[in-house]
Design an enzyme around this catalytic site. Structure first.
Site, PDB file in Angstrom:
ATOM      1  N   TYR A 124       4.565  -8.007  17.121  1.00 57.12           N
ATOM      2  CA  TYR A 124       4.902  -7.126  16.007  1.00 57.12           C
ATOM      3  C   TYR A 124       5.657  -5.898  16.508  1.00 57.12           C
ATOM      4  O   TYR A 124       6.723  -5.538  15.976  1.00 57.12           O
ATOM      5  CB  TYR A 124       3.627  -6.714  15.284  1.00 57.12           C
ATOM      6  CG  TYR A 124       3.820  -5.673  14.202  1.00 57.12           C
ATOM      7  CD1 TYR A 124       4.408  -6.005  12.988  1.00 57.12           C
ATOM      8  CD2 TYR A 124       3.402  -4.357  14.391  1.00 57.12           C
ATOM      9  CE1 TYR A 124       4.579  -5.055  11.992  1.00 57.12           C
ATOM     10  CE2 TYR A 124       3.569  -3.408  13.409  1.00 57.12           C
ATOM     11  CZ  TYR A 124       4.154  -3.759  12.205  1.00 57.12           C
ATOM     12  OH  TYR A 124       4.320  -2.815  11.232  1.00 57.12           O
ATOM     13  N   PHE A 171       0.824  -1.210   0.000  1.00 54.76           N
ATOM     14  CA  PHE A 171       0.000   0.000   0.000  1.00 54.76           C
ATOM     15  C   PHE A 171       0.860   1.263   0.000  1.00 54.76           C
ATOM     16  O   PHE A 171       0.689   2.156  -0.841  1.00 54.76           O
ATOM     17  CB  PHE A 171      -0.929  -0.048   1.216  1.00 54.76           C
ATOM     18  CG  PHE A 171      -1.736   1.188   1.448  1.00 54.76           C
ATOM     19  CD1 PHE A 171      -2.513   1.736   0.442  1.00 54.76           C
ATOM     20  CD2 PHE A 171      -1.740   1.807   2.698  1.00 54.76           C
ATOM     21  CE1 PHE A 171      -3.266   2.884   0.663  1.00 54.76           C
ATOM     22  CE2 PHE A 171      -2.488   2.945   2.932  1.00 54.76           C
ATOM     23  CZ  PHE A 171      -3.250   3.483   1.913  1.00 54.76           C
ATOM     24  N   ASN A 188       3.793 -11.740  -5.765  1.00 54.13           N
ATOM     25  CA  ASN A 188       2.796 -10.682  -5.706  1.00 54.13           C
ATOM     26  C   ASN A 188       2.203 -10.457  -7.094  1.00 54.13           C
ATOM     27  O   ASN A 188       2.928 -10.447  -8.095  1.00 54.13           O
ATOM     28  CB  ASN A 188       3.441  -9.384  -5.192  1.00 54.13           C
ATOM     29  CG  ASN A 188       2.427  -8.335  -4.824  1.00 54.13           C
ATOM     30  OD1 ASN A 188       1.648  -7.902  -5.661  1.00 54.13           O
ATOM     31  ND2 ASN A 188       2.448  -7.910  -3.573  1.00 54.13           N
ATOM     32  N   ALA A 240       7.881  -5.913   5.446  1.00 54.39           N
ATOM     33  CA  ALA A 240       7.805  -6.418   6.818  1.00 54.39           C
ATOM     34  C   ALA A 240       6.779  -7.528   6.899  1.00 54.39           C
ATOM     35  O   ALA A 240       5.913  -7.667   6.023  1.00 54.39           O
ATOM     36  CB  ALA A 240       7.423  -5.299   7.788  1.00 54.39           C
TER      37      ALA A 240
END
Length: 309
Positions: free
Chosen positions: A136, A8, A32, A66
């Site tokens: 995270y 994004f 992807n 990430a």
């Protein structure tokens, strides 16, 4: 070089850089669906990834890739999985970048390094003692620590940016679900929430990242980023409705009733995000780098409903 180039933020950043004359090496996952836009493809980012050919002639690395935060984590050892990509993968890339002569490494971290919630009128500041609570956030903090140590060891400059929730055209996840609910006209029991949360429009985040590419005051600093205006959940929904050109249909159910109901349903994290506060103070960012977020909250929300992205 931009990692996470098909994500994004990555897509928006690469588009901006190329439109403004930067030579961009875009790196992303080979599986992807957007992989055709990439210059280089990597299947995984961990301690074994070989970046040698990719880093040729790169002056600045912007590391977006990430293992992202998952609301309902199912892994038995989530911290180990996050560390593999977010710590080991990041530091492996940074070491190879320093060896290749990269002068600056920009790491997009997370506000979750600071913590999960703030008290009213007590926003996070960039130099607070970090208190990450989940796997995270811990992994991002450990990566930050390793990068700062590497900067001292090698002389490569490191810049760390900790964004809160990022929104804009093409946003996914909970924010996209909220947009759909607002456009549907379904009455929502969220009209009496008086929390305060910081958000950042993707254009404002991209602006800060680009500023940090060559600003001398950015070297070896940690920056928080936001739109500079905090919103309650109720206000956010009203302004989303305005941006979408629809009527806001909010029912003023007391926040403590909502919290009790969500907790009983096992939705503690959702309750925290809808009802709790998370504010950031961007005064350090303004003072060291000059200026402020170029896009207002209302403009950023309006762009969410545009056809691009």
């Amino acid at each position: 070089m931009v990692t996470g180039a098909t994500g994004f933020v990555g897509k928006a950043l690469c588009n901006y850089l190329r439109q403004h004359g930067y030579y961009v090496t875009a790196v992303g996952r080979a599986d992807n669906v957007q992989a055709r836009v990439l210059d280089y493809q990597v299947i995984s980012i961990d301690y074994q990834t070989d970046w040698s050919g990719i880093l040729d002639n790169v002056g600045v690395v912007i590391h977006l890739a990430a293992r992202v935060h998952v609301m309902e984590e199912q892994l038995a050892n989530p911290l180990g999985a996050y560390r593999e990509t977010n710590v080991d993968g990041t530091l492996n890339l940074a070491r190879q970048a320093a060896q290749a002569g990269v002068r600056r490494f920009i790491f997009v971290s997370s506000i979750k390094v600071n913590g999960e919630q703030t008290l009213p009128g007590k926003p996070f500041v960039a130099d607070d003692m970090p208190v990450p609570e989940d796997a995270y956030g811990i992994s991002k903090f450990e990566a930050e620590q390793g990068l700062m140590a590497l900067a001292k060891e090698t002389g490569m400059e490191v810049v760390i940016i900790r964004p809160p929730l990022v929104y804009g055209p093409g946003v996914k996840g909970n924010f996209a679900s909220m947009m759909k609910l607002v456009k549907s006209g379904i009455p929502l029991p969220l009209g009496a929430i008086h929390n305060q949360r910081s958000l950042v429009a993707i254009d404002n985040l991209v602006n800060l990242i680009v500023t940090c590419i060559d600003h001398p005051a950015a070297a070896n600093q940690v920056f928080l980023v936001s739109d500079g205006e905090d919103l309650s959940t109720s206000d956010l929904l009203r302004r989303l409705a305005k941006a979408a050109g629809v009527s806001s249909r909010l029912i003023p159910v007391p926040a403590h009733w909502l919290e009790m109901g969500l907790n009983m349903c096992g939705k503690r994290l959702i309750a925290q995000r809808l009802l709790g506060s998370l504010q950031v103070d961007i005064s350090k960012t303004r003072e060291l780098l000059g200026g402020g977020p170029p896009v207002s909250v209302d403009e950023g929300l309006k762009r969410c409903f545009s056809l691009k992205g």
